[in-house]
Design a protein around this motif. Structure first.
Motif, short mmCIF file in Angstrom:
data_model
loop_
_atom_site.label_atom_id
_atom_site.label_comp_id
_atom_site.label_asym_id
_atom_site.label_seq_id
_atom_site.Cartn_x
_atom_site.Cartn_y
_atom_site.Cartn_z
N ALA A 1 6.02 4.13 10.87
CA ALA A 1 6.62 4.31 9.54
C ALA A 1 7.73 3.27 9.32
O ALA A 1 7.79 2.64 8.25
N LEU A 2 8.57 3.09 10.32
CA LEU A 2 9.69 2.15 10.17
C LEU A 2 9.18 0.70 10.09
O LEU A 2 9.76 -0.13 9.37
N ALA B 1 -1.38 9.66 13.82
CA ALA B 1 -0.58 9.34 15.02
C ALA B 1 -0.41 10.65 15.79
O ALA B 1 0.69 11.16 15.95
N LEU B 2 -1.54 11.18 16.22
CA LEU B 2 -1.56 12.53 16.79
C LEU B 2 -1.66 12.53 18.32
O LEU B 2 -1.92 13.56 18.93
N GLY B 3 -1.50 11.37 18.93
CA GLY B 3 -1.53 11.29 20.39
C GLY B 3 -2.94 11.06 20.91
O GLY B 3 -3.87 10.80 20.15
N MET B 4 -3.02 11.16 22.23
CA MET B 4 -4.28 10.81 22.88
C MET B 4 -4.90 12.02 23.56
O MET B 4 -4.21 12.96 23.93
N GLU C 1 0.83 -1.21 0.00
CA GLU C 1 0.00 0.00 0.00
C GLU C 1 0.87 1.26 0.00
O GLU C 1 2.03 1.23 0.42
N ASP C 2 0.26 2.36 -0.47
CA ASP C 2 0.83 3.69 -0.21
C ASP C 2 0.27 4.14 1.14
O ASP C 2 -0.95 4.25 1.30
N VAL C 3 1.17 4.37 2.10
CA VAL C 3 0.72 4.72 3.45
C VAL C 3 1.22 6.12 3.79
O VAL C 3 2.39 6.44 3.59
N VAL C 4 0.30 6.94 4.28
CA VAL C 4 0.66 8.28 4.76
C VAL C 4 0.42 8.30 6.27
O VAL C 4 -0.67 7.94 6.74
N ILE C 5 1.44 8.68 7.01
CA ILE C 5 1.32 8.73 8.47
C ILE C 5 1.39 10.19 8.89
O ILE C 5 2.28 10.93 8.45
N SER D 1 5.40 7.44 17.95
CA SER D 1 4.46 6.49 17.33
C SER D 1 4.49 6.62 15.82
O SER D 1 4.52 5.62 15.09
N ALA D 2 4.48 7.86 15.32
CA ALA D 2 4.48 8.09 13.87
C ALA D 2 5.71 7.45 13.23
O ALA D 2 5.61 6.74 12.22
#
Ligand SMILES: Cc1cc2nc3c(=O)[nH]c(=O)nc-3n(C[C@H](O)[C@H](O)[C@H](O)COP(=O)(O)OP(=O)(O)OC[C@H]3O[C@@H](n4cnc5c(N)ncnc54)[C@H](O)[C@@H]3O)c2cc1C
Length: 346
Positions: free
Chosen positions: A174-175, A248-251, A159-163, A169-170
């Motif tokens: 990604a890794l 991945a913007l936190g809680m 897939e093409d994934v955008v994070i 976390s981001a």
């Protein structure tokens, strides 16, 4: 729904609120000390932040496990906790805690009105109710290409994934996805990332595109997401292909109920003494929610705090009991299969 009605009073020696790693280990330890336990969690599964946010990540700093996935650690903690057959109530939030004079019994109230009396309560509530911060793209895309967790990286093969995000976390996601996905792009609205420098340099080495001072404007697609529109600080726009957009913007933390329960609160955390007791007699706090001088919020420290709290609970309940538990190597424990009982879910 299997939780007992409010009229039925299910007494146990100890109620543990929160089935994250600290609460799960406390449940094991309380069984080891011969205490009956009710363990309650608002989520429909055990494991706290680990299950909710990073089940597929590898954890390297838990003693005895050089490398263990979040899901595997939670499975082992549940196995261990289950040895002594605690009553586990899932999908129920604790909304009140009643306590009378020092030395008398306590009772927690669940969001369905059930009361659970006990001689002691351990609060292992972590960061509180776990709710992820969402992307400004409309909730209708959730599950159709927009996600806030990566429980199964393999599901994103080719897939093409955008994070979206600039923290650990981001970069960790990604890794993890880079060897599996066709392309991974990380978008961050600030100029610098908060993630570890080592993760950033590895990301650059393996060809992950890192876009700073960029924000998601919208996602595009039909049944599922096909691309994401991003705009940078100077206002220029760019559309990049995306099968999955991971926020991945936190809680966001839910409001803390503890002050209303009469428990001293310091910056959303509960100050404890060296026995892990809060200011309320019989109420202890462990794991991320507890605080004291030098506190480090980690899984490993939560485990130690669980043992300290439970041993002190044991002495509180039976003052003639020794504080030190003896050695677990001297215990004959029941086989896991026969002991895994008592899990009820809302
Ligand atoms: C992305 C990420 C990576 C991390 N990596 C590591 C790592 O590598 N090593 C490490 O040591 N730590 C790591 N951590 C931190 C670690 O996850 C926490 O320190 C740990 O989960 C805290 O455990 P806990 O049991 O105190 O609380 P939590 O895991 O937060 O669990 C608390 C539980 O309490 C429940 N709860 C809260 N309020 C109520 C209520 N009123 N009623 C019922 N239930 C309630 C919640 O639903 C939750 O399940 C990481 C955290 C994140 C977010």
């Amino acid at each position: 729904m299997n939780v007992r009605p409010a009229t039925e009073r299910a007494t146990s020696d100890l109620t543990i609120v929160g089935a994250g790693p600290a609460g799960l280990f406390a449940a094991y330890y309380a069984g080891f000390r011969g205490l009956s336990v009710t363990l309650v969690d608002a989520q429909s599964h055990v494991g706290g932040q680990i299950s909710a946010l990073y089940p597929a990540k590898n954890i390297h700093d838990v003693a005895g496990f050089p490398n263990v996935s979040g899901a595997e650690l939670v499975r082992r903690l549940l196995d261990q906790a289950s040895v002594y057959g605690p009553q586990i109530v899932l999908g129920r939030q604790v909304v009140d805690l009643a306590h009378d004079e020092p030395g008398s019994d306590l009772a927690v109230t669940l969001d369905d009105g059930t009361t659970i009396p006990s001689h002691a309560v351990i609060l292992a509530t972590g960061v509180g109710g776990i709710r992820v911060r969402t992307l400004p793209v409309g909730d209708e895309w959730r599950g159709r290409g927009v996600a806030y967790l990566v429980p199964d990286p393999e599901a994103h093969r080719d897939e093409d994934v955008v994070i979206v995000g600039g923290g650990d976390s981001a970069l960790d996601w990604a890794l993890q996805l880079q060897p599996i996905a066709r392309a991974v792009t990380v978008i961050h609205r600030r100029r610098t990332f908060r993630a570890h420098a080592a993760s950033l340099s590895r990301a650059a080495d393996v060809g992950i595109e890192l876009l700073t001072e960029c924000e998601v404007g919208a996602v595009r697609g039909d049944k599922r997401v096909t691309s994401v529109l991003i705009r940078n600080a100077s206002g220029s726009r760019r559309e990049i292909p995306a099968d999955t957009v991971v926020g991945a913007l936190g809680m966001i933390s839910a409001p803390s109920p503890f002050a209303a329960w009469g428990i001293e609160v310091q910056d959303r955390h509960l100050p404890v003494d060296s026995t892990m007791s809060t200011n309320v007699s019989g109420v202890f706090a462990i794991g991320d929610v507890s605080t004291y001088r030098g506190k480090i919020a980690l899984i490993a420290t939560g485990f130690g705090e669980a043992a300290t709290a439970v041993n002190n609970v044991a002495v509180r309940i039976s003052p003639c009991e020794p504080l030190a538990p003896g050695h677990s190597t001297d215990e004959a424990v029941a086989p896991l299969e026969s002991a895994r009982r008592g899990v009820v879910t809302a």
